[in-house]
Design a protein around this motif. Structure first.
Motif, PDB file in Angstrom:
ATOM      1  N   GLU A  15       0.547  -1.301   0.206  1.00 19.10           N
ATOM      2  CA  GLU A  15      -0.004   0.702   0.146  1.00 19.10           C
ATOM      3  C   GLU A  15       1.003   1.522  -0.074  1.00 19.10           C
ATOM      4  OE1 GLU A  15      -2.780   0.070   3.339  1.00 19.10           O
ATOM      5  OE2 GLU A  15      -3.696  -1.602   2.303  1.00 19.10           O
ATOM      6  N   ARG A  16       1.671   1.789   0.763  1.00 16.33           N
ATOM      7  CA  ARG A  16       2.735   2.290   0.875  1.00 16.33           C
ATOM      8  C   ARG A  16       3.610   2.426  -0.873  1.00 16.33           C
ATOM      9  NH1 ARG A  16       5.162   1.686   6.835  1.00 16.33           N
ATOM     10  NH2 ARG A  16       3.663   1.676   8.280  1.00 16.33           N
ATOM     11  N   GLY A  17       3.734   1.371  -1.066  1.00 13.36           N
ATOM     12  CA  GLY A  17       4.338   1.760  -2.424  1.00 13.36           C
ATOM     13  C   GLY A  17       3.597   2.215  -3.840  1.00 13.36           C
ATOM     14  N   ASP A  29      12.487   5.097  -4.467  1.00 13.60           N
ATOM     15  CA  ASP A  29      12.346   6.723  -3.325  1.00 13.60           C
ATOM     16  C   ASP A  29      11.956   5.890  -2.364  1.00 13.60           C
ATOM     17  OD1 ASP A  29      13.317   8.039  -4.698  1.00 13.60           O
ATOM     18  OD2 ASP A  29      11.842   9.308  -5.625  1.00 13.60           O
ATOM     19  N   HIS A  30      11.970   4.213  -1.668  1.00 10.23           N
ATOM     20  CA  HIS A  30      11.294   4.154  -0.327  1.00 10.23           C
ATOM     21  C   HIS A  30      11.872   4.545   0.841  1.00 10.23           C
ATOM     22  CE1 HIS A  30      14.852   2.009  -1.255  1.00 10.23           C
ATOM     23  NE2 HIS A  30      14.743   1.586  -2.224  1.00 10.23           N
ATOM     24  N   ALA A  36      16.849  -3.774   3.452  1.00 17.40           N
ATOM     25  CA  ALA A  36      15.963  -4.162   4.561  1.00 17.40           C
ATOM     26  C   ALA A  36      15.008  -4.651   3.514  1.00 17.40           C
ATOM     27  CB  ALA A  36      15.015  -3.108   4.175  1.00 17.40           C
ATOM     28  N   LEU A  37      13.966  -6.559   4.144  1.00 18.89           N
ATOM     29  CA  LEU A  37      13.140  -6.770   2.740  1.00 18.89           C
ATOM     30  C   LEU A  37      12.218  -6.388   2.823  1.00 18.89           C
ATOM     31  CD1 LEU A  37      13.945 -10.510   4.929  1.00 18.89           C
ATOM     32  CD2 LEU A  37      14.713  -9.947   2.985  1.00 18.89           C
ATOM     33  N   ALA A  38      11.540  -4.966   3.876  1.00 22.83           N
ATOM     34  CA  ALA A  38      10.152  -5.312   3.215  1.00 22.83           C
ATOM     35  C   ALA A  38       9.990  -3.818   1.669  1.00 22.83           C
ATOM     36  CB  ALA A  38       9.869  -4.118   4.187  1.00 22.83           C
ATOM     37  N   ARG A  43       7.817  -2.298  -3.545  1.00 25.02           N
ATOM     38  CA  ARG A  43       8.145  -2.565  -5.197  1.00 25.02           C
ATOM     39  C   ARG A  43       6.720  -2.750  -6.046  1.00 25.02           C
ATOM     40  NH1 ARG A  43      14.728  -2.727  -5.761  1.00 25.02           N
ATOM     41  NH2 ARG A  43      15.577  -0.411  -4.961  1.00 25.02           N
ATOM     42  N   GLU A  44       6.800  -3.822  -5.208  1.00 26.96           N
ATOM     43  CA  GLU A  44       5.592  -4.657  -5.884  1.00 26.96           C
ATOM     44  C   GLU A  44       4.642  -3.732  -5.271  1.00 26.96           C
ATOM     45  OE1 GLU A  44       3.053  -8.763  -4.800  1.00 26.96           O
ATOM     46  OE2 GLU A  44       4.548  -8.410  -3.790  1.00 26.96           O
ATOM     47  N   GLY A  45       4.041  -2.968  -4.959  1.00 28.04           N
ATOM     48  CA  GLY A  45       2.714  -2.309  -4.605  1.00 28.04           C
ATOM     49  C   GLY A  45       3.005  -1.134  -5.890  1.00 28.04           C
ATOM     50  N   TRP A  46       4.565  -0.910  -5.735  1.00 26.09           N
ATOM     51  CA  TRP A  46       4.260   1.005  -6.774  1.00 26.09           C
ATOM     52  C   TRP A  46       4.238  -0.096  -8.348  1.00 26.09           C
ATOM     53  CZ3 TRP A  46       7.214   1.957 -11.043  1.00 26.09           C
ATOM     54  CH2 TRP A  46       7.609   3.325 -11.507  1.00 26.09           C
TER      55      TRP A  46
END
Length: 68
Positions: A15-17, A29-30, A36-38, A43-46
């Motif tokens: 959701e954040r991506g 731009d994370h 970081a594993l997150a 990126r998947e969300g982006w």
């Protein structure tokens, strides 16, 4: 324990991506530690949001419609 504190799940990161894409940020731009594993979920969300937006734009162009 503070009940308002929620875990950061893969779903939350996606959701954040997606939100970052909506705000015009790039896929890198994370602002997370490079290891970081997150990042993968973010990126998947982006990428999913970008695909959604591109598909909508192609449909609009194909049908000669104006965007909402």
């Amino acid at each position: 324990m503070d009940e308002s504190i929620q875990p950061v799940t893969p779903s939350v990161m996606r959701e954040r991506g997606a939100d970052a894409y909506d705000r015009g940020l790039t896929i890198d731009d994370h602002n997370m530690n490079p290891s970081a594993l997150a990042i993968a979920d973010w990126r998947e969300g982006w990428l999913q949001r970008r695909a959604q937006v591109c598909a909508e734009q192609m449909l609009i162009a194909a049908l000669g419609m104006t965007p909402p």
